[in-house]
Design an enzyme around this catalytic site. Structure first.
Site, PDB file in Angstrom:
ATOM      1  N   GLU A 257       0.838  -1.208   0.000  1.00  0.00           N
ATOM      2  CA  GLU A 257       0.000   0.000   0.000  1.00  0.00           C
ATOM      3  C   GLU A 257       0.876   1.263   0.000  1.00  0.00           C
ATOM      4  OE1 GLU A 257      -2.288  -0.517   3.585  1.00  0.00           O
ATOM      5  OE2 GLU A 257      -3.258  -2.337   2.857  1.00  0.00           O
ATOM      6  N   ARG A 260       3.146   7.699  -0.010  1.00  0.00           N
ATOM      7  CA  ARG A 260       4.115   8.790  -0.077  1.00  0.00           C
ATOM      8  C   ARG A 260       5.223   8.536  -1.107  1.00  0.00           C
ATOM      9  NH1 ARG A 260       5.190  11.902   4.698  1.00  0.00           N
ATOM     10  NH2 ARG A 260       4.340  10.149   5.841  1.00  0.00           N
ATOM     11  N   CYS A 328      -4.667  32.981  11.296  1.00  0.00           N
ATOM     12  CA  CYS A 328      -4.565  33.515  12.652  1.00  0.00           C
ATOM     13  C   CYS A 328      -4.274  32.408  13.655  1.00  0.00           C
ATOM     14  CB  CYS A 328      -5.838  34.259  12.996  1.00  0.00           C
ATOM     15  SG  CYS A 328      -6.103  35.598  11.836  1.00  0.00           S
TER      16      CYS A 328
END
Ligand code: LLP
Length: 404
Positions: A257, A260, A328
């Protein structure tokens, strides 16, 4: 890159078809000759155009939700090359997988096993199951992405596995076909993986001895990639050689699997410098991308190399910046005291190695539009996810009667 940004605006993710294809081929070549299903992990980058590119390279898919399953199918990945992982599958998601006849369900608890059996029996089907076991091995680039230690929520405790396989024999809707293990992500060293895989293979052998006809082993994903020059993860060829070594002579189909390692270095995020702000001890570079567009630095203190889109001529003038976004939140910081060539407001910089766990983790926090995505192929490029308009962003919201 500047041309893409000129036309599409910033921030924008830019993916390379050539690199996606190259990575898929390197993995496939490394496992050549083995009975192997390469199920690309959709969570790393689930853009439909990325999935379609990988489908055309023969990749299957590892999905963790009904949504990812639908994405994989929509991109043309055949159901029989799809495995369904995840700790919290709903009955609806199970039914979807069963109706399409997916390759395998990776089941993560006794309770899920019972639910899957019920759903499958109700549909007159039998679900092919691999139980995900927790081998109690530590690995992974950051505590937040380690999944194979005893206290992690993933997998069934090692000692529960034999009992659950016994139970499967009498459940009408499931058939044990293999064992599944995944211990974490961004793992650069092969030793922890080998330890977990050997332990899992020991379990396969024991289960076979007690009459379970297991034909597959799913070894998950997790191979690391270089994010910077000092990173030196094991190359796919060594990873494949290790897997060949631990699985040989067992007659098992090996399911992998990878996420990345295929998508990570196939993409960058491009952002424009808005302002410089000098502070007593540092200079802030404020860019138009925020942690809502690329979460990894805020979430995992992850490092991304950051380069000017137009490399300055000659040696350039190197300066140190704290590179921050407009959100923020104090965690909206991509890099502290990063030395790099001087870049001026209006110029663009690229966050390297952002193809995996980049756009998929983006949000509309601070009412910012979702970041756009572009796929490049040779000298052409196309927007593969548009930036939504304000109207599209609020489309799902509605006023209750008492406020109208
Ligand atoms: N299989 C399973 C069951 C997984 O949980 C994962 C990743 C993979 C495969 C793919 O792993 P890869 O080959 O990509 O390492 N957001 C984090 C990473 C989370 C990984 C989650 N699971 C990050 O940005 O580093």
């Amino acid at each position: 890159m500047n041309e893409v940004a000129d036309q599409v605006g910033t921030p924008v993710y830019v993916y390379s078809t050539a690199t996606l294809r190259r990575h898929a081929r390197v993995i496939a070549a490394a496992f050549d000759g083995m009975d192997c299903l390469i199920a690309y992990s959709v969570k790393a980058n689930g853009n439909l155009a990325v999935l379609k590119t990988l489908a055309s390279e023969g990749c299957g898919a590892d999905v963790v939700s009904g949504g990812e399953l639908k994405r994989a199918l929509a991109a043309g990945i055949p159901a029989e090359r799809i495995v369904f992982s995840g700790v919290g599958k709903t009955r609806e998601e199970m039914a979807l997988g069963l109706e399409h006849g997916i390759h395998q369900f990776n089941v993560e608890s006794g309770a899920e096993l019972l639910a899957l059996s019920e759903v499958a029996a109700g549909l007159g089907k039998t679900a092919p199951v691999a139980l995900r076991v927790n081998p109690d091995v530590a690995a992974g680039g950051h505590p937040n992405i380690s999944t194979g230690k005893a206290g992690d929520k993933f997998g069934v405790p090692w000692t529960d596995a034999p009992g659950l396989y016994e139970q499967m024999k009498s459940l009408p809707g499931v058939k044990a076909v293999g064992v599944d293990v995944h211990i974490g992500s961004q793992i650069g060293e092969l030793e922890p993986m080998r330890a977990a895989f050997e332990k899992t293979i020991g379990l396969v052998k024991t289960l076979r001895e007690s009459g379970h006809d297991l034909t597959r082993i799913d070894l998950g994903g997790g191979l690391g990639i270089p994010y910077q020059a000092s990173d030196n993860p094991a190359p796919p060829s060594d990873y494949a050689a290790m897997i060949h070594d631990v699985t040989k002579d067992l007659g098992l189909q090996v399911v992998l699997e990878p996420g990345r390692v295929i998508a990570g270095n196939a993409g960058v995020m491009v952002t424009e410098v808005l302002y410089h702000k000098p502070a007593p001890d540092r200079t802030f570079m404020i860019v138009d991308a925020g942690m809502n567009d690329l979460m990894r630095p805020a979430l995992y203190q992850a490092h991304h190399d950051i380069v000017p889109v137009i490399e300055p001529a000659g040696d350039g003038n190197h300066v140190e910046y704290d590179i921050v976004g407009p959100i923020c939140e104090s965690t909206d910081k991509f890099a502290a005291k990063r030395e790099m060539p001087a870049v001026e407001p209006g110029e663009r910089i690229a966050f390297m190695s952002s193809g995996a766990y980049g756009a998929v983790l983006s949000s509309q926090y601070n009412a910012r539009p979702l970041v756009a995505e572009v796929l490049v192929d040779g000298d052409q490029f196309a927007v593969v996810r548009r930036r939504p308009s304000f109207e599209q962003m609020i489309e799902l919201e509605q006023m209750p009667d008492w406020l109208t």
